[in-house]
Scaffold this motif. Structure first.
Motif, PDB file in Angstrom:
ATOM      1  N   THR A  47      -1.771  10.461   6.930  1.00  0.00           N
ATOM      2  CA  THR A  47      -3.034  10.585   7.670  1.00  0.00           C
ATOM      3  C   THR A  47      -4.182  10.224   6.732  1.00  0.00           C
ATOM      4  OG1 THR A  47      -3.261  12.997   7.324  1.00  0.00           O
ATOM      5  CG2 THR A  47      -2.022  12.255   9.257  1.00  0.00           C
ATOM      6  N   PRO A 101      -4.067  11.091   1.968  1.00  0.00           N
ATOM      7  CA  PRO A 101      -4.559  10.379   0.789  1.00  0.00           C
ATOM      8  C   PRO A 101      -6.067  10.493   0.635  1.00  0.00           C
ATOM      9  CG  PRO A 101      -4.019   8.815   2.536  1.00  0.00           C
ATOM     10  CD  PRO A 101      -3.636  10.180   3.045  1.00  0.00           C
ATOM     11  N   ALA A 125       0.159   3.446   9.849  1.00  0.00           N
ATOM     12  CA  ALA A 125      -0.386   2.241  10.496  1.00  0.00           C
ATOM     13  C   ALA A 125      -1.734   1.987   9.858  1.00  0.00           C
ATOM     14  CB  ALA A 125      -0.530   2.440  12.005  1.00  0.00           C
ATOM     15  N   GLY A 179       0.794  -1.223   0.000  1.00  0.00           N
ATOM     16  CA  GLY A 179       0.000   0.000   0.000  1.00  0.00           C
ATOM     17  C   GLY A 179       0.829   1.277   0.000  1.00  0.00           C
ATOM     18  N   ASP A 234      -5.199  -2.362  -0.683  1.00  0.00           N
ATOM     19  CA  ASP A 234      -6.097  -3.334  -0.044  1.00  0.00           C
ATOM     20  C   ASP A 234      -7.089  -2.630   0.883  1.00  0.00           C
ATOM     21  OD1 ASP A 234      -4.638  -5.198  -1.342  1.00  0.00           O
ATOM     22  OD2 ASP A 234      -3.796  -6.154   0.452  1.00  0.00           O
TER      23      ASP A 234
HETATM   24  P1  NAP Z   1      -2.999  -1.278   3.222  1.00  0.00           P
HETATM   25  O1  NAP Z   1      -2.820  -1.396   1.760  1.00  0.00           O
HETATM   26  O2  NAP Z   1      -3.984  -2.125   3.917  1.00  0.00           O
HETATM   27  O3  NAP Z   1      -1.557  -1.460   3.887  1.00  0.00           O
HETATM   28  C1  NAP Z   1      -1.396  -1.324   5.256  1.00  0.00           C
HETATM   29  C2  NAP Z   1       0.051  -1.620   5.615  1.00  0.00           C
HETATM   30  O4  NAP Z   1       0.246  -1.329   6.983  1.00  0.00           O
HETATM   31  C3  NAP Z   1       0.441  -3.086   5.443  1.00  0.00           C
HETATM   32  O5  NAP Z   1       1.805  -3.149   5.110  1.00  0.00           O
HETATM   33  C4  NAP Z   1       0.194  -3.653   6.843  1.00  0.00           C
HETATM   34  O6  NAP Z   1       0.920  -4.854   7.014  1.00  0.00           O
HETATM   35  C5  NAP Z   1       0.720  -2.490   7.677  1.00  0.00           C
HETATM   36  N1  NAP Z   1       0.195  -2.401   9.037  1.00  0.00           N
HETATM   37  C6  NAP Z   1      -1.117  -2.270   9.385  1.00  0.00           C
HETATM   38  N2  NAP Z   1      -1.204  -2.209  10.720  1.00  0.00           N
HETATM   39  C7  NAP Z   1       0.065  -2.274  11.206  1.00  0.00           C
HETATM   40  C8  NAP Z   1       0.613  -2.270  12.512  1.00  0.00           C
HETATM   41  N3  NAP Z   1      -0.159  -2.191  13.601  1.00  0.00           N
HETATM   42  N4  NAP Z   1       1.965  -2.370  12.667  1.00  0.00           N
HETATM   43  C9  NAP Z   1       2.751  -2.456  11.582  1.00  0.00           C
HETATM   44  N5  NAP Z   1       2.285  -2.474  10.314  1.00  0.00           N
HETATM   45  C10 NAP Z   1       0.956  -2.390  10.143  1.00  0.00           C
HETATM   46  O7  NAP Z   1      -3.397   0.225   3.659  1.00  0.00           O
HETATM   47  P2  NAP Z   1      -3.177   1.619   2.886  1.00  0.00           P
HETATM   48  O8  NAP Z   1      -4.312   1.833   1.963  1.00  0.00           O
HETATM   49  O9  NAP Z   1      -1.790   1.702   2.392  1.00  0.00           O
HETATM   50  O10 NAP Z   1      -3.428   2.645   4.087  1.00  0.00           O
HETATM   51  C11 NAP Z   1      -2.378   3.170   4.878  1.00  0.00           C
HETATM   52  C12 NAP Z   1      -2.972   4.236   5.788  1.00  0.00           C
HETATM   53  O11 NAP Z   1      -3.533   5.292   4.976  1.00  0.00           O
HETATM   54  C13 NAP Z   1      -4.099   3.724   6.675  1.00  0.00           C
HETATM   55  O12 NAP Z   1      -4.045   4.334   7.940  1.00  0.00           O
HETATM   56  C14 NAP Z   1      -5.340   4.167   5.948  1.00  0.00           C
HETATM   57  O13 NAP Z   1      -6.445   4.351   6.786  1.00  0.00           O
HETATM   58  C15 NAP Z   1      -4.876   5.488   5.356  1.00  0.00           C
HETATM   59  N6  NAP Z   1      -5.684   5.883   4.190  1.00  0.00           N
HETATM   60  C16 NAP Z   1      -5.668   5.162   3.060  1.00  0.00           C
HETATM   61  C17 NAP Z   1      -6.452   5.564   1.958  1.00  0.00           C
HETATM   62  C18 NAP Z   1      -6.443   4.808   0.661  1.00  0.00           C
HETATM   63  O14 NAP Z   1      -7.118   5.242  -0.275  1.00  0.00           O
HETATM   64  N7  NAP Z   1      -5.732   3.737   0.509  1.00  0.00           N
HETATM   65  C19 NAP Z   1      -7.225   6.708   2.071  1.00  0.00           C
HETATM   66  C20 NAP Z   1      -7.234   7.433   3.250  1.00  0.00           C
HETATM   67  C21 NAP Z   1      -6.442   7.004   4.316  1.00  0.00           C
HETATM   68  P3  NAP Z   1       0.464  -5.948   8.147  1.00  0.00           P
HETATM   69  O15 NAP Z   1      -1.009  -6.106   8.031  1.00  0.00           O
HETATM   70  O16 NAP Z   1       1.244  -7.180   7.803  1.00  0.00           O
HETATM   71  O17 NAP Z   1       0.881  -5.377   9.467  1.00  0.00           O
END
Ligand code: NAP
Length: 260
Positions: free
Chosen positions: A140, A184, A90, A18, A190
């Motif tokens: 964030t 973002p 996170a 991600g 995911d």
């Molecule tokens: P993602 O694709 O689900 O990836 C999350 C990553 O964080 C994975 O590598 C996961 O690996 C790791 N992770 C999760 N919890 C963790 C923990 N407690 N300790 C260490 N590693 C941890 O999520 P993403 O879309 O990149 O989102 C990242 C952040 O951006 C999140 O906070 C999300 O809410 C925010 N966000 C995302 C979007 C979007 O469109 N994608 C929009 C707004 C905000 P493991 O599960 O193996 O730990």
């Protein structure tokens, strides 16, 4: 543009996939040695191996929960000398109705998305000040500017981090230590797939249709590519960004329409 980062050392939290992985990859592409982190050792190991092999930088993988005190200690202990760059990230809190959230749910959201980044900043900031260089980027959410009703815990916890950082960033900027937030909108990860899936279940709809509607609504006509996010992060970490202080950079394809 040479970002002036070769040989620097970064901690990139939650970076096996991600947005965190995209940030780690762009830093590696600019010669930054990495400490990568996530909970699942296998996925993290595969991503770390790929970046090490592709970019020839030093990559240390620390499989641990960054939201725990022990996990943070492990990640910090993996550093070889001063940490130049910290990317805070996170997993985000789940969506839902606030009537169903307990104090434990709220405490977890505040711990994971507010206090964990603050604790990590506390651990790295004074050595950054002493060496006259430091870059902190907090991942964030667009919900900081444009709160999303069903993501109430995310709205709340991230607002707390944003308020704290706004003050600290102005106290450390004169030392060439910057703290900024990347917000973002919808990026192809995911996490976004699981949000579409949970909405689809709640509304009795098809997740693919919800995604297509979201794409059609966005001024760019699409969901964001994670590489675009990683490149913005690399700029905020660069030698050239010392005058960019305490900003909340929204990357959402123009979805949030505001003149200020
Ligand atoms: P993602 O694709 O689900 O990836 C999350 C990553 O964080 C994975 O590598 C996961 O690996 C790791 N992770 C999760 N919890 C963790 C923990 N407690 N300790 C260490 N590693 C941890 O999520 P993403 O879309 O990149 O989102 C990242 C952040 O951006 C999140 O906070 C999300 O809410 C925010 N966000 C995302 C979007 C979007 O469109 N994608 C929009 C707004 C905000 P493991 O599960 O193996 O730990």
């Amino acid at each position: 543009m040479d970002l002036g980062l070769a040989g620097r050392q970064a901690i990139v939290c939650a970076s096996s996939k991600g947005l965190g992985l995209a940030c780690a990859e762009e830093l590696a592409a600019n010669g930054v040695n990495l400490i990568m982190n996530a909970r699942s050792a296998d996925v993290l190991g595969a991503s770390a191996d790929r970046l090490r092999d592709t970019y020839g930088v030093k990559v240390t993988a620390v499989a641990t929960d960054i939201t725990s005190e022990d996990g943070r200690k492990e990640v910090l202990a993996a550093a070889d000398g001063t940490i130049d760059i910290l990317i805070n990230n996170a997993g985000g809190p789940p969506p839902g109705d606030f009537r169903n959230w307990s104090m434990d749910d709220w405490n977890k959201a505040v711990n994971d998305n507010m206090l964990t980044p603050i604790e990590l900043i506390k651990a790295v900031i004074d050595p950054m000040i002493d060496q006259g260089f430091g870059r902190v980027v907090n991942i964030t959410s667009g919900s900081v500017k444009n709160p999303i009703p069903q993501l109430g815990m995310s709205n709340g916890a991230r607002a707390g981090l944003t308020g704290f950082v706004a003050g600290l960033a102005r106290q450390v900027a004169k030392h060439n230590v910057t703290i900024n937030n990347l917000l973002p909108g919808q990026f192809d990860t995911d996490r976004i797939a699981s949000l579409f899936a949970s909405r689809a279940t709640a509304e009795g709809r098809d997740a693919a249709d919800l995604r297509a509607e979201a794409e059609a609504r966005n001024p760019c006509g699409r969901i964001g590519y994670i590489k675009e996010f990683g490149q913005a992060c690399a700029y905020l970490c660069s030698a050239h960004s010392g005058y960019v202080v305490g900003q909340n950079l929204l990357i959402d394809g123009g979805a949030f329409n505001s003149s200020h």
